[in-house]
Scaffold this motif. Structure first.
Motif, PDB file in Angstrom:
ATOM      1  N   ARG A 179      69.194  27.330 117.063  1.00  0.00           N
ATOM      2  CA  ARG A 179      68.246  28.381 116.677  1.00  0.00           C
ATOM      3  C   ARG A 179      68.970  29.653 116.225  1.00  0.00           C
ATOM      4  O   ARG A 179      68.552  30.296 115.246  1.00  0.00           O
ATOM      5  N   ARG A 180      70.060  30.019 116.914  1.00  0.00           N
ATOM      6  CA  ARG A 180      70.817  31.197 116.474  1.00  0.00           C
ATOM      7  C   ARG A 180      71.391  30.975 115.080  1.00  0.00           C
ATOM      8  O   ARG A 180      71.372  31.881 114.237  1.00  0.00           O
ATOM      9  N   GLY A 181      71.926  29.780 114.836  1.00  0.00           N
ATOM     10  CA  GLY A 181      72.459  29.484 113.517  1.00  0.00           C
ATOM     11  C   GLY A 181      71.383  29.528 112.448  1.00  0.00           C
ATOM     12  O   GLY A 181      71.583  30.092 111.359  1.00  0.00           O
ATOM     13  N   HIS A 182      70.230  28.935 112.734  1.00  0.00           N
ATOM     14  CA  HIS A 182      69.114  28.933 111.789  1.00  0.00           C
ATOM     15  C   HIS A 182      68.679  30.357 111.461  1.00  0.00           C
ATOM     16  O   HIS A 182      68.505  30.714 110.282  1.00  0.00           O
ATOM     17  N   THR A 183      68.509  31.180 112.487  1.00  0.00           N
ATOM     18  CA  THR A 183      68.070  32.561 112.269  1.00  0.00           C
ATOM     19  C   THR A 183      69.075  33.336 111.434  1.00  0.00           C
ATOM     20  O   THR A 183      68.703  34.098 110.526  1.00  0.00           O
ATOM     21  N   THR A 184      70.359  33.145 111.717  1.00  0.00           N
ATOM     22  CA  THR A 184      71.403  33.856 110.976  1.00  0.00           C
ATOM     23  C   THR A 184      71.365  33.495 109.495  1.00  0.00           C
ATOM     24  O   THR A 184      71.464  34.372 108.622  1.00  0.00           O
ATOM     25  N   LEU A 185      71.210  32.219 109.191  1.00  0.00           N
ATOM     26  CA  LEU A 185      71.187  31.805 107.787  1.00  0.00           C
ATOM     27  C   LEU A 185      69.923  32.271 107.077  1.00  0.00           C
ATOM     28  O   LEU A 185      69.971  32.664 105.913  1.00  0.00           O
ATOM     29  N   VAL A 186      68.793  32.245 107.780  1.00  0.00           N
ATOM     30  CA  VAL A 186      67.563  32.765 107.185  1.00  0.00           C
ATOM     31  C   VAL A 186      67.715  34.257 106.887  1.00  0.00           C
ATOM     32  O   VAL A 186      67.341  34.737 105.806  1.00  0.00           O
ATOM     33  N   ASP A 187      68.295  34.995 107.834  1.00  0.00           N
ATOM     34  CA  ASP A 187      68.524  36.428 107.625  1.00  0.00           C
ATOM     35  C   ASP A 187      69.478  36.686 106.464  1.00  0.00           C
ATOM     36  O   ASP A 187      69.425  37.736 105.819  1.00  0.00           O
ATOM     37  N   ALA A 188      70.392  35.723 106.219  1.00  0.00           N
ATOM     38  CA  ALA A 188      71.348  35.862 105.125  1.00  0.00           C
ATOM     39  C   ALA A 188      70.770  35.437 103.774  1.00  0.00           C
ATOM     40  O   ALA A 188      71.463  35.478 102.765  1.00  0.00           O
ATOM     41  N   ILE A 190      69.049  32.318 103.173  1.00  0.00           N
ATOM     42  CA  ILE A 190      68.839  30.877 102.984  1.00  0.00           C
ATOM     43  C   ILE A 190      67.490  30.540 103.619  1.00  0.00           C
ATOM     44  O   ILE A 190      67.352  30.535 104.840  1.00  0.00           O
ATOM     45  N   GLU A 191      66.508  30.261 102.795  1.00  0.00           N
ATOM     46  CA  GLU A 191      65.128  30.170 103.278  1.00  0.00           C
ATOM     47  C   GLU A 191      64.903  29.011 104.241  1.00  0.00           C
ATOM     48  O   GLU A 191      64.205  29.146 105.253  1.00  0.00           O
ATOM     49  N   ALA A 192      65.462  27.851 103.937  1.00  0.00           N
ATOM     50  CA  ALA A 192      65.256  26.653 104.762  1.00  0.00           C
ATOM     51  C   ALA A 192      66.600  25.970 105.008  1.00  0.00           C
ATOM     52  O   ALA A 192      66.930  24.976 104.351  1.00  0.00           O
ATOM     53  N   PRO A 193      67.396  26.477 105.932  1.00  0.00           N
ATOM     54  CA  PRO A 193      68.740  25.922 106.149  1.00  0.00           C
ATOM     55  C   PRO A 193      68.706  24.463 106.578  1.00  0.00           C
ATOM     56  O   PRO A 193      67.881  24.051 107.398  1.00  0.00           O
ATOM     57  N   ARG A 194      69.626  23.680 106.019  1.00  0.00           N
ATOM     58  CA  ARG A 194      69.812  22.285 106.417  1.00  0.00           C
ATOM     59  C   ARG A 194      70.961  22.255 107.427  1.00  0.00           C
ATOM     60  O   ARG A 194      72.091  22.594 107.089  1.00  0.00           O
ATOM     61  N   ILE A 195      70.660  21.848 108.646  1.00  0.00           N
ATOM     62  CA  ILE A 195      71.616  21.954 109.746  1.00  0.00           C
ATOM     63  C   ILE A 195      72.012  20.567 110.229  1.00  0.00           C
ATOM     64  O   ILE A 195      71.157  19.765 110.629  1.00  0.00           O
ATOM     65  N   ALA A 196      73.314  20.291 110.195  1.00  0.00           N
ATOM     66  CA  ALA A 196      73.855  19.035 110.720  1.00  0.00           C
ATOM     67  C   ALA A 196      74.429  19.277 112.105  1.00  0.00           C
ATOM     68  O   ALA A 196      75.190  20.232 112.308  1.00  0.00           O
ATOM     69  N   PHE A 251      74.748  20.032 103.571  1.00  0.00           N
ATOM     70  CA  PHE A 251      74.259  20.859 104.668  1.00  0.00           C
ATOM     71  C   PHE A 251      74.674  22.313 104.470  1.00  0.00           C
ATOM     72  O   PHE A 251      75.717  22.596 103.871  1.00  0.00           O
ATOM     73  N   ASP A 252      73.862  23.211 105.019  1.00  0.00           N
ATOM     74  CA  ASP A 252      74.190  24.646 104.990  1.00  0.00           C
ATOM     75  C   ASP A 252      74.966  25.071 106.230  1.00  0.00           C
ATOM     76  O   ASP A 252      75.632  26.111 106.224  1.00  0.00           O
ATOM     77  N   LEU A 253      74.874  24.286 107.293  1.00  0.00           N
ATOM     78  CA  LEU A 253      75.515  24.644 108.560  1.00  0.00           C
ATOM     79  C   LEU A 253      75.806  23.379 109.351  1.00  0.00           C
ATOM     80  O   LEU A 253      74.996  22.451 109.371  1.00  0.00           O
ATOM     81  N   VAL A 254      76.970  23.351 109.991  1.00  0.00           N
ATOM     82  CA  VAL A 254      77.322  22.279 110.924  1.00  0.00           C
ATOM     83  C   VAL A 254      77.379  22.871 112.325  1.00  0.00           C
ATOM     84  O   VAL A 254      77.981  23.937 112.530  1.00  0.00           O
ATOM     85  N   VAL A 255      76.777  22.203 113.282  1.00  0.00           N
ATOM     86  CA  VAL A 255      76.850  22.605 114.685  1.00  0.00           C
ATOM     87  C   VAL A 255      77.904  21.737 115.364  1.00  0.00           C
ATOM     88  O   VAL A 255      77.738  20.514 115.485  1.00  0.00           O
ATOM     89  N   ALA A 256      79.020  22.357 115.779  1.00  0.00           N
ATOM     90  CA  ALA A 256      80.100  21.654 116.468  1.00  0.00           C
ATOM     91  C   ALA A 256      79.913  21.797 117.974  1.00  0.00           C
ATOM     92  O   ALA A 256      79.494  22.859 118.454  1.00  0.00           O
ATOM     93  N   VAL A 279      77.428  35.436 116.377  1.00  0.00           N
ATOM     94  CA  VAL A 279      75.987  35.289 116.204  1.00  0.00           C
ATOM     95  C   VAL A 279      75.295  35.544 117.540  1.00  0.00           C
ATOM     96  O   VAL A 279      75.660  34.948 118.559  1.00  0.00           O
ATOM     97  N   GLY A 280      74.322  36.440 117.541  1.00  0.00           N
ATOM     98  CA  GLY A 280      73.568  36.742 118.748  1.00  0.00           C
ATOM     99  C   GLY A 280      73.812  38.127 119.304  1.00  0.00           C
ATOM    100  O   GLY A 280      73.143  38.546 120.253  1.00  0.00           O
ATOM    101  N   LEU A 281      74.759  38.864 118.730  1.00  0.00           N
ATOM    102  CA  LEU A 281      74.977  40.250 119.134  1.00  0.00           C
ATOM    103  C   LEU A 281      73.888  41.151 118.545  1.00  0.00           C
ATOM    104  O   LEU A 281      73.310  40.825 117.501  1.00  0.00           O
ATOM    105  N   PRO A 282      73.638  42.310 119.150  1.00  0.00           N
ATOM    106  CA  PRO A 282      72.707  43.262 118.546  1.00  0.00           C
ATOM    107  C   PRO A 282      73.337  44.048 117.394  1.00  0.00           C
ATOM    108  O   PRO A 282      72.680  44.892 116.782  1.00  0.00           O
ATOM    109  N   VAL A 283      74.614  43.794 117.113  1.00  0.00           N
ATOM    110  CA  VAL A 283      75.319  44.445 116.007  1.00  0.00           C
ATOM    111  C   VAL A 283      75.981  43.359 115.155  1.00  0.00           C
ATOM    112  O   VAL A 283      76.159  42.231 115.600  1.00  0.00           O
ATOM    113  N   ILE A 284      76.334  43.702 113.932  1.00  0.00           N
ATOM    114  CA  ILE A 284      77.020  42.762 113.052  1.00  0.00           C
ATOM    115  C   ILE A 284      78.505  42.805 113.362  1.00  0.00           C
ATOM    116  O   ILE A 284      79.113  43.875 113.434  1.00  0.00           O
ATOM    117  N   ARG A 285      79.093  41.627 113.529  1.00  0.00           N
ATOM    118  CA  ARG A 285      80.530  41.549 113.757  1.00  0.00           C
ATOM    119  C   ARG A 285      81.122  40.365 113.014  1.00  0.00           C
ATOM    120  O   ARG A 285      80.676  39.225 113.164  1.00  0.00           O
TER     121      ARG A 285
END
Length: 321
Positions: A179-188, A190-196, A251-256, A279-285
């Motif tokens: 979910r964190r990965g999906h949200t990050t890509l949507v915010d960047a 990518i409307e519908a990220p494909r996640i492997a 895929f737009d993202l791989v979950v290792a 990913v998941g911080l209240p600030v960008i890093r």
């Protein structure tokens, strides 16, 4: 600025000497002004180091490197050697950056490498930047995402041993990571990220042939929950082919599932292009995807490609609504 005994000062000054970067942001270095001046000399750059008191004073003028001079580095600190003093200074730079970001005085943090052993020698027992920033920002759980030109990877576990990683992986953690990965890509954008999503065992368990049912017990329930909410999460998939498929655009993202499963393929693609995003911080890093390189520190040979890309991505993320 990272660890003063490593290549951090050199990659910082090389990156900030690039004219193209100045159109993207007003960069401010948190570090040691004297060490940065030394790095400018080592790299033979036409760049003036200018101490400032706060980010608001930064002008972004060409040819000027503006720095909040936290200090902490003796003039005779050798390059390329583990130093408790450098570890303490590196900690203070990160703490200062986190405070400024949480206060809204900077819009993103981009970190040069610190040395974990030096950090520990100074009494700060963190596996690295990611865990340190999570505590400084008051966040209980974050994820590490590595990004190159062709592949993005987010990790369920990172800086722990392999046996500990397998023990720690459970459906809730896998689901939160996806979910964190999906949200990050949507915010960047990518409307519908494909996640492997990788399996844990060879061939993702091969229908129970390898392992003890880890894929079925630890991963599949998480993916079912994500798919129920419309997230395109596919797997568990064999890790030995999924990165090839991601590289060709499937895929737009791989979950290792663990550190080397994700880091190995990304680093084969080239350290100069890799960027680490927390990913998941209240600030960008963002961060470089390489270490302190003590073997070449102080020689002027350090490449700044990863730092440049990390700065570009930090500016891009900060500029999105």
């Amino acid at each position: 600025m990272g660890d003063a005994a490593g290549v951090g000062p050199e990659v910082v000054v090389r990156a900030l000497a690039e004219p193209a970067l100045r159109g993207l942001a007003r960069p401010v270095v948190i570090g040691d002004a004297a060490r940065l001046t030394r790095a400018v000399e080592i790299c033979g750059l036409d760049l003036r180091v200018k101490p400032i008191a706060s980010p608001a004073e930064a002008s972004g003028d060409p040819g000027v490197l503006e720095v909040i001079d936290v200090g902490g580095v003796p003039p005779d600190l050798p390059f390329g050697e583990l130093s408790e003093v450098a570890g303490e200074a590196a900690y203070r730079y990160v703490a200062e950056a986190a405070e400024l970001a949480m206060a809204g005085q900077v819009q993103a943090i981009c970190t040069a490498p610190l040395n974990k052993a030096a950090l520990h020698a100074a009494g700060h027992r963190y596996p690295g930047h990611t865990e340190l920033l999570a505590e400084l920002c008051g966040v209980p759980e974050v994820s590490m995402m590595l990004s190159t030109g062709s592949v993005r990877v987010i990790h369920v576990t990172t800086h722990i041993g392999l046996l500990d990683a397998i023990e720690r992986i459970e459906p809730g953690l896998v689901e939160r990571t996806v979910r964190r990965g999906h949200t990050t890509l949507v915010d960047a954008g990518i409307e519908a990220p494909r996640i492997a999503v990788c399996g844990i065992n060879p061939h993702a368990g091969e229908n129970g042939l390898f392992g003890y049912g880890e894929e079925e017990a630890k991963i599949e329930p998480a993916l079912a929950a994500c798919r129920a909410d419309g997230i395109d999460a596919r797997g568990p998939l064999p890790a030995d082919t999924v990165f090839f498929r991601a590289g060709r655009g499937d895929f737009d993202l791989v979950v290792a599932m663990y550190h080397d499963q994700g880091h190995g393929p990304v680093k084969v693609l080239g350290l100069e292009a890799g960027v680490n995003i927390t990913v998941g911080l209240p600030v960008i890093r963002t961060s470089v995807d390489h270490g302190t390189a003590f073997d070449i520190a102080g020689t002027g040979r350090a490449e700044a490609g990863s730092m440049l890309e990390a700065l570009r991505q930090a500016a891009a993320l900060a500029g999105r609504p």
